[in-house]
Each structure stands twice: as structure tokens, then as C-alpha cells.
Design a protein around this motif. Structure first.
Motif, PDB file in Angstrom:
ATOM      1  N   SER A   9      21.763  30.621  12.200  1.00  0.00           N
ATOM      2  CA  SER A   9      21.348  31.942  12.652  1.00  0.00           C
ATOM      3  C   SER A   9      22.270  32.383  13.788  1.00  0.00           C
ATOM      4  O   SER A   9      22.478  31.644  14.747  1.00  0.00           O
ATOM      5  CB  SER A   9      19.896  31.908  13.141  1.00  0.00           C
ATOM      6  OG  SER A   9      19.552  33.123  13.732  1.00  0.00           O
ATOM      7  N   ILE A  12      19.951  33.698  17.265  1.00  0.00           N
ATOM      8  CA  ILE A  12      18.990  32.850  17.980  1.00  0.00           C
ATOM      9  C   ILE A  12      19.774  31.771  18.720  1.00  0.00           C
ATOM     10  O   ILE A  12      20.466  30.961  18.098  1.00  0.00           O
ATOM     11  CB  ILE A  12      17.987  32.177  17.026  1.00  0.00           C
ATOM     12  CG1 ILE A  12      17.255  33.224  16.176  1.00  0.00           C
ATOM     13  CG2 ILE A  12      16.986  31.326  17.816  1.00  0.00           C
ATOM     14  CD1 ILE A  12      16.376  32.628  15.090  1.00  0.00           C
ATOM     15  N   LEU A  33      19.367  26.695  13.611  1.00  0.00           N
ATOM     16  CA  LEU A  33      19.328  27.272  14.951  1.00  0.00           C
ATOM     17  C   LEU A  33      20.603  26.898  15.710  1.00  0.00           C
ATOM     18  O   LEU A  33      21.144  25.809  15.543  1.00  0.00           O
ATOM     19  CB  LEU A  33      18.098  26.786  15.712  1.00  0.00           C
ATOM     20  CG  LEU A  33      16.743  27.111  15.067  1.00  0.00           C
ATOM     21  CD1 LEU A  33      15.606  26.674  15.975  1.00  0.00           C
ATOM     22  CD2 LEU A  33      16.614  28.588  14.741  1.00  0.00           C
ATOM     23  N   VAL A  79      17.556  36.688  20.559  1.00  0.00           N
ATOM     24  CA  VAL A  79      16.404  35.787  20.673  1.00  0.00           C
ATOM     25  C   VAL A  79      16.833  34.535  21.437  1.00  0.00           C
ATOM     26  O   VAL A  79      17.789  33.864  21.054  1.00  0.00           O
ATOM     27  CB  VAL A  79      15.845  35.388  19.295  1.00  0.00           C
ATOM     28  CG1 VAL A  79      14.639  34.452  19.463  1.00  0.00           C
ATOM     29  CG2 VAL A  79      15.445  36.619  18.495  1.00  0.00           C
ATOM     30  N   LYS A 354      11.597  29.294  13.344  1.00  0.00           N
ATOM     31  CA  LYS A 354      12.230  30.252  12.423  1.00  0.00           C
ATOM     32  C   LYS A 354      11.186  31.098  11.693  1.00  0.00           C
ATOM     33  O   LYS A 354      11.322  32.324  11.590  1.00  0.00           O
ATOM     34  CB  LYS A 354      13.091  29.518  11.395  1.00  0.00           C
ATOM     35  CG  LYS A 354      14.468  29.148  11.881  1.00  0.00           C
ATOM     36  CD  LYS A 354      15.439  28.907  10.738  1.00  0.00           C
ATOM     37  CE  LYS A 354      14.866  28.116   9.607  1.00  0.00           C
ATOM     38  NZ  LYS A 354      15.837  27.871   8.514  1.00  0.00           N
ATOM     39  N   ILE A 357       9.697  33.712  14.047  1.00  0.00           N
ATOM     40  CA  ILE A 357      10.588  34.836  14.347  1.00  0.00           C
ATOM     41  C   ILE A 357      10.713  35.760  13.135  1.00  0.00           C
ATOM     42  O   ILE A 357      10.686  36.997  13.264  1.00  0.00           O
ATOM     43  CB  ILE A 357      11.969  34.313  14.796  1.00  0.00           C
ATOM     44  CG1 ILE A 357      11.821  33.620  16.165  1.00  0.00           C
ATOM     45  CG2 ILE A 357      12.991  35.443  14.880  1.00  0.00           C
ATOM     46  CD1 ILE A 357      13.058  32.864  16.598  1.00  0.00           C
TER      47      ILE A 357
END
Length: 367
Positions: A9, A12, A33, A79, A354, A357
Motif C-alpha cells: 500500500s 499507509i 503495509l 494514513v 487493512k 481502513i
């Protein structure tokens, strides 16, 4: 357990406090992540953390890690996630029968209070903490009550629960408290993925490894090495029935003096025993390669488990490097492995974050 990585991602960013060798970080990375850095005051963890995670290791005590430094690591990420497993020594060092008052030495709880301060100052969108189950006892440990209150005041939705990690695919019986908190909305850990009918077993996890003698180092895998046993401990492990046997089968001449006292009879089933092939292992600790420190005997071979076996039972992938080959140490590496958050539990935490979010974003789009 798959080591397949999800797509990373890009929006994030995660910082891992008290990161150790990177068990939690690696699980988060496998879930896609972006862990930009880990912070720890044990420089011996740096090699493993950076070698396996392509992330920055910051050698610093968290008490000296500033909110400004944390903000700089996040940059303008949409994020921001802050995770950590504060050292649990305070909980093991204090008698579990003794209540801990507010007036106790605050330095004892400095890591958790610093964690609180960093959250208050930087307000990450999501926070996660993994720790010992006993921390949930807020009467005994007011620091956790302070932690929860501070999160609530700062606008976080909080959930926490004690889990047996074997119910999430870790081949080990290990009870841990997992906390999740979010400023975006309600958040919780994903449902359990395993039960007693499909637990990941010792056989599935280490059964493929080649045989090893005590004190031997495998010629092709330097981590597959076991502690050398004394002559007495060799006799003891030979006398211990395969696949889950214990000291109850020993003759009197094999019994340590402590076993012969009334207070020591419970030790006969808790130390010097063998693991069971078709069950999860006992909790892997920093002394997991020492025969007399728990049920760390190999199910079949006459030795304690190897470092490689311990790492696999902690759900580290076989490619994970803990040190250059010439620097592998039974004591240091066992400490690194035993102190780590199991990688698979890291994946579960990552998947929970995840999903949370994604749910929040989907809800926001519908409004």
C-alpha cells in the motif's frame, strides 16, 4: 503458512516501536503495509530487521525518540499507523500476586507511558499494541488503565482481547493481548482462523528438517543447530518417551533435587518434556533451545529443538536471516527469536488494519 507478499500500500505508513528483529514488522510487510522504520535500543537486532524488511532501523531508546522524529518518518502519508510491543519485563519481574499502585516507580512503566505520549503528540490514525495477557488487569496494572483512558480522550475507538495465537495459524500455544485503536471508526481483530481441529502442528512446521544430534550444526543451515547436552541430560532425554513424553517416566537417579520436593512435582510435566508432533508447540521463549527450560525436547530426536525449529515455530519464514552466519549465537539468537512477535500474528494484525481502513474508505465514498 504462506510467505506470499501482498501488494504494498502506497498511502499507509507504519512505524514499529520496540521492533526487535522485526517479527511484527515482517508480518505487516507481508500484508502489504509500508513499515518505514523500526525503533529499538538493542543494536544487535539491527542486522535482522534491516536485512529482511528493507526498512530503517533506528537504534534509540524509545524514551529518547521524539514526536518530531516520528512525524518526519510519516511525512505526508494519508494514513499513519503506530505499532509496538513494549518490553514485558516489568510484568515478569513483579510477583503476580502483588498489586501495583500508582505510586510505584514510574520508570518501571516508562516504555508504555512514552508510547502514550507519542500517540498524544502525533495522533496516528491507527494504533496497535501486542503484549502479555496480564497487562489487561487494570487493577493490578494501572498503567494500562491510563493507556486506555488516554486513547479514549484522544478520540480513538479501542478494542483489545487476549488471544491464543495458535487460533490464528501460529504453530504454538502462546497467549497474548492484542490492542487495536483507530480515529477512523470502530476496529477489531479479525475472527479466529483456526480451532483445535485444524491447528498448525509441530510436525507440519519442523517435520521436514534433517535429523540433528545435540551440539551439532547442520552443514547447509547454520541456524539448524542445537545445544550440547550434559551427560545427565542425555540420559534424561533418552529416558523421555517420544512424542510428548515427560519426566514422569524417569527413574529416581535421573530426577533433579528440585523434582523430589513437594513444591517441585509440577515441574515433572512442565520442563524437560518433549513436544508433541500433532499439536502446536508450547510457548517459545528466550530459553527455548535449553532442554530444562520448558517442554523443548524434540518430539523424536534426543535433543532440544534447534534455533531453526524455534524460528519456524515462531512463524519466521526459512529465508529470514537473524545474523551473518559467523555471528549466530545459541544464546543471543534464541533471545531474538523468543522475544519476537510471531510473524503470522503480525500478518493477522496487518490484515485487521487493512480491512478496517478499506471499510472506512468504502463508508466514506457512500456518504
Amino acid at each position: 503458512m504462506s510467505s506470499r507478499r501482498a501488494n504494498k500500500s502506497k498511502d499507509i505508513k507504519v512505524v514499529d516501536l520496540f521492533c526487535g528483529v522485526g517479527g511484527l514488522t515482517h508480518g505487516l510487510i507481508l500484508e502489504g503495509l509500508d513499515v518505514v522504520a523500526g525503533v529499538d535500543n538493542d543494536v544487535s537486532c539491527q542486522f535482522a530487521f534491516e536485512q529482511n524488511n528493507s526498512s530503517k532501523f533506528i537504534y534509540k531508546d524509545v524514551s529518547k525518540f521524539s514526536s518530531k522524529e516520528l512525524e518526519e518518518l510519516y511525512g505526508d502519508a494519508p494514513v499513519k499507523v503506530l505499532v509496538g510491543c513494549a518490553p514485558c519485563q516489568p510484568f515478569s519481574a513483579i510477583s503476580k500476586s502483588k498489586a501495583i499502585g500508582k505510586d510505584d516507580d514510574r520508570n518501571r512503566w516508562a516504555p508504555l507511558y512514552r508510547f502514550i505520549k507519542l500517540i498524544q503528540d502525533t495522533k496516528p490514525d491507527v494504533v496497535s499494541m501486542e503484549n502479555v495477557p496480564d497487562l489487561c488487569n487494570t487493577k493490578k496494572y494501572p498503567v494500562f488503565a491510563d493507556f486506555l483512558k488516554s486513547l479514549s480522550v484522544a478520540g480513538y475507538n479501542v478494542s483489545y482481547k487476549v488471544v491464543d495465537v495458535s487460533r490464528y495459524g501460529v504453530p504454538q500455544k502462546r497467549r497474548r493481548m492484542v490492542l487495536l485503536a483507530s480515529r477512523l471508526g470502530e476496529i477489531s481483530l479479525i475472527p479466529e482462523t483456526h480451532d483445535k481441529t485444524n491447528v498448525v502442528t509441530v510436525r507440519e512446521t519442523i517435520g521436514h528438517l534433517e535429523n540433528l544430534k545435540d551440539g551439532e550444526v547442520h552443514k547447509l543451515d547454520v541456524l539448524h543447530r542445537s545445544s550440547r547436552l550434559s551427560e545427565m541430560n542425555k540420559r534424561r532425554i533418552i529416558a523421555t518417551p517420544k512424542n510428548g513424553g515427560s519426566a514422569k517416566s524417569w527413574s529416581d537417579d535421573l530426577m533433579p533435587d528440585c523434582f523430589k520436593r513437594d513444591s517441585g512435582k509440577s515441574y515433572m510435566t512442565t520442563v524437560y518434556g518433549r513436544m508433541r508432533w500433532d499439536d502446536a508447540s508450547p510457548t517459545i521463549t528466550t530459553h527455548c533451545t535449553t532442554l530444562g527450560a520448558g517442554r523443548y525436547g524434540h518430539p523424536k530426536q534426543n535433543r532440544a529443538i534447534s534455533l531453526r525449529e524455534a524460528a519456524l515455530l515462531q512463524s519466521f519464514p526459512e529465508y529470514y536471516q537473524f545474523d551473518p552466519p559467523e555471528k549466530i549465537s545459541m544464546v543471543k539468537t534464541a533471545r531474538h527469536i523468543g522475544n519476537a512477535v510471531p510473524v503470522q500474528l503480525g500478518r493477522v494484525i496487518g490484515e485487521s488494519i487493512k480491512r478496517h481502513i478499506e471499510t472506512h474508505r468504502a463508508t466514506a465514498r457512500r456518504k
